[in-house]
Design a protein around this motif. Sequence first.
Motif, mmCIF file in Angstrom:
data_model
loop_
_atom_site.group_PDB
_atom_site.id
_atom_site.type_symbol
_atom_site.label_atom_id
_atom_site.label_comp_id
_atom_site.label_asym_id
_atom_site.label_seq_id
_atom_site.Cartn_x
_atom_site.Cartn_y
_atom_site.Cartn_z
ATOM 1 N N PHE A 61 0.849 -1.181 0.000
ATOM 2 C CA PHE A 61 0.000 0.000 0.000
ATOM 3 C C PHE A 61 0.891 1.239 0.000
ATOM 4 C CE2 PHE A 61 -2.705 -3.259 1.928
ATOM 5 C CZ PHE A 61 -3.840 -3.131 1.146
ATOM 6 N N GLN A 62 0.361 2.339 -0.519
ATOM 7 C CA GLN A 62 1.135 3.579 -0.564
ATOM 8 C C GLN A 62 1.303 4.175 0.828
ATOM 9 O OE1 GLN A 62 -0.694 6.151 -3.462
ATOM 10 N NE2 GLN A 62 -0.605 4.590 -5.065
ATOM 11 N N GLY A 63 0.419 3.821 1.733
ATOM 12 C CA GLY A 63 0.476 4.314 3.098
ATOM 13 C C GLY A 63 -0.760 3.866 3.849
ATOM 14 N N TYR A 64 -0.921 4.348 5.067
ATOM 15 C CA TYR A 64 -2.048 3.920 5.890
ATOM 16 C C TYR A 64 -3.392 4.348 5.296
ATOM 17 C CZ TYR A 64 -5.285 3.453 9.777
ATOM 18 O OH TYR A 64 -6.369 3.123 10.549
ATOM 19 N N THR A 65 -3.456 5.545 4.735
ATOM 20 C CA THR A 65 -4.712 6.014 4.141
ATOM 21 C C THR A 65 -5.147 5.103 3.002
ATOM 22 O OG1 THR A 65 -4.203 8.312 4.727
ATOM 23 C CG2 THR A 65 -5.856 7.962 3.009
ATOM 24 N N ASP A 66 -4.183 4.714 2.166
ATOM 25 C CA ASP A 66 -4.480 3.810 1.052
ATOM 26 C C ASP A 66 -4.948 2.452 1.582
ATOM 27 O OD1 ASP A 66 -4.560 2.857 -1.627
ATOM 28 O OD2 ASP A 66 -2.558 2.004 -1.407
ATOM 29 N N PHE A 67 -4.253 1.930 2.600
ATOM 30 C CA PHE A 67 -4.634 0.651 3.206
ATOM 31 C C PHE A 67 -6.062 0.707 3.743
ATOM 32 C CE2 PHE A 67 -5.102 -1.502 7.349
ATOM 33 C CZ PHE A 67 -5.093 -2.820 6.927
ATOM 34 N N LYS A 68 -6.367 1.755 4.478
ATOM 35 C CA LYS A 68 -7.676 1.887 5.098
ATOM 36 C C LYS A 68 -8.786 2.000 4.035
ATOM 37 C CE LYS A 68 -8.590 5.676 7.370
ATOM 38 N NZ LYS A 68 -8.661 6.735 8.401
ATOM 39 N N PHE A 69 -8.504 2.743 2.975
ATOM 40 C CA PHE A 69 -9.485 2.900 1.893
ATOM 41 C C PHE A 69 -9.756 1.569 1.204
ATOM 42 C CE2 PHE A 69 -10.331 3.549 -2.640
ATOM 43 C CZ PHE A 69 -11.483 4.322 -2.579
ATOM 44 N N GLN A 70 -8.674 0.828 0.875
ATOM 45 C CA GLN A 70 -8.825 -0.447 0.164
ATOM 46 C C GLN A 70 -9.530 -1.482 1.041
ATOM 47 O OE1 GLN A 70 -8.182 -1.000 -2.934
ATOM 48 N NE2 GLN A 70 -6.764 0.590 -3.566
ATOM 49 N N LEU A 71 -9.175 -1.533 2.312
ATOM 50 C CA LEU A 71 -9.818 -2.484 3.220
ATOM 51 C C LEU A 71 -11.288 -2.136 3.392
ATOM 52 C CD1 LEU A 71 -9.704 -4.864 5.174
ATOM 53 C CD2 LEU A 71 -8.943 -3.275 6.958
ATOM 54 N N GLY A 72 -11.599 -0.857 3.561
ATOM 55 C CA GLY A 72 -12.990 -0.439 3.701
ATOM 56 C C GLY A 72 -13.819 -0.788 2.480
ATOM 57 N N ALA A 73 -13.239 -0.609 1.297
ATOM 58 C CA ALA A 73 -13.954 -0.935 0.061
ATOM 59 C C ALA A 73 -14.244 -2.430 -0.027
ATOM 60 C CB ALA A 73 -13.144 -0.476 -1.142
ATOM 61 N N GLU A 74 -13.263 -3.240 0.373
ATOM 62 C CA GLU A 74 -13.482 -4.691 0.354
ATOM 63 C C GLU A 74 -14.555 -5.113 1.342
ATOM 64 O OE1 GLU A 74 -9.711 -7.170 -1.329
ATOM 65 O OE2 GLU A 74 -10.300 -7.414 0.749
ATOM 66 N N LEU A 75 -14.476 -4.596 2.551
ATOM 67 C CA LEU A 75 -15.444 -4.990 3.573
ATOM 68 C C LEU A 75 -16.856 -4.542 3.203
ATOM 69 C CD1 LEU A 75 -13.425 -4.183 6.840
ATOM 70 C CD2 LEU A 75 -13.803 -6.413 5.773
ATOM 71 N N ALA A 76 -16.980 -3.400 2.539
ATOM 72 C CA ALA A 76 -18.295 -2.876 2.171
ATOM 73 C C ALA A 76 -18.982 -3.724 1.112
ATOM 74 C CB ALA A 76 -18.165 -1.438 1.678
ATOM 75 N N THR A 77 -18.175 -4.413 0.302
ATOM 76 C CA THR A 77 -18.749 -5.215 -0.784
ATOM 77 C C THR A 77 -18.681 -6.707 -0.501
ATOM 78 O OG1 THR A 77 -16.606 -5.141 -1.917
ATOM 79 C CG2 THR A 77 -18.243 -3.488 -2.548
#
Length: 285
Positions: A61-77
């Motif tokens: 991941f590019q950083g924590y913000t990127d990690f959090k965004f990608q994880l949130g997107a996965e969990l939401a779907t």
Amino acid sequence: MSSILRAIEERKHGLNRQEQVLATYILEHSSQVVRMGITELAEQSKTSPATISRFCKTFHFQGYTDFKFQLGAELATQPAGQSYQDIVAGNPLEKIVSAMEANHMRSIADTTRLLDLKQVQAAVDALQSARQIDLYGVATSGVVALDFHQKLVRIGRYATAWSDPHMQITSASNLQPGDVAFAVSYSGDTPETIQALLCAKERGATTISLTKYGSNPLADLSDIKLFASTLEEGMRRGDMASRIAQLHVIDILFTSLVSDRFDEHVTRLERTYQMVRKYRSKGRE
């Protein structure tokens, strides 16, 4: 389990002690983590912002913000309770058909969410300008490499696909800067493929990997990293849904190559189609 969480679970024991503590916390509190800032996560997990930043880089991941965004997107779907369906003894045909459809659709959807478009574009640019393209892969991954090979040949790119370990290294040893070595391995730790990519890298070629999501030796040594979904464990792991996921990425790359130079590549596609049709018909006369 999401592809990101599966990757963390698989790699957890290879992390240092503080990163293992963080990984355990994320796995147990994933839905809360996506709403936390880096300082709050450090406090709650009893780690540090520096550990979190290193952890995110480890998983590409590019950083924590990127990690959090990608994880949130996965969990939401992520449908509750849905998982990849494995082979079951005595399963009726209609259930097998339904299970394969669900696995493949899920695999494609998971892979699409994991795509880093900057890395995909970098791969397209490197492939588009390459003098020579080497494709490496063994077993099922070799089939994926062969699929990409026939696509590249159809648009006039000089490409070769190798599954024999000695020929992989022999070809890699003749690469040079500006060439591309594209390695496919679902696990990311196939020794023969790693060695071939190391040789290509030593020769100055641009190296691209296509592996399952997460930190693995092949992705870690590559200049450009492409990922397919990380599947649930099972007898068919690496043979069915993973192949579909990898082919999905290959189709995206190929379509992007054609779209980027549409007039040139469509002309070649049409010519190869017509020539095959012409000479196949001559053989039947």
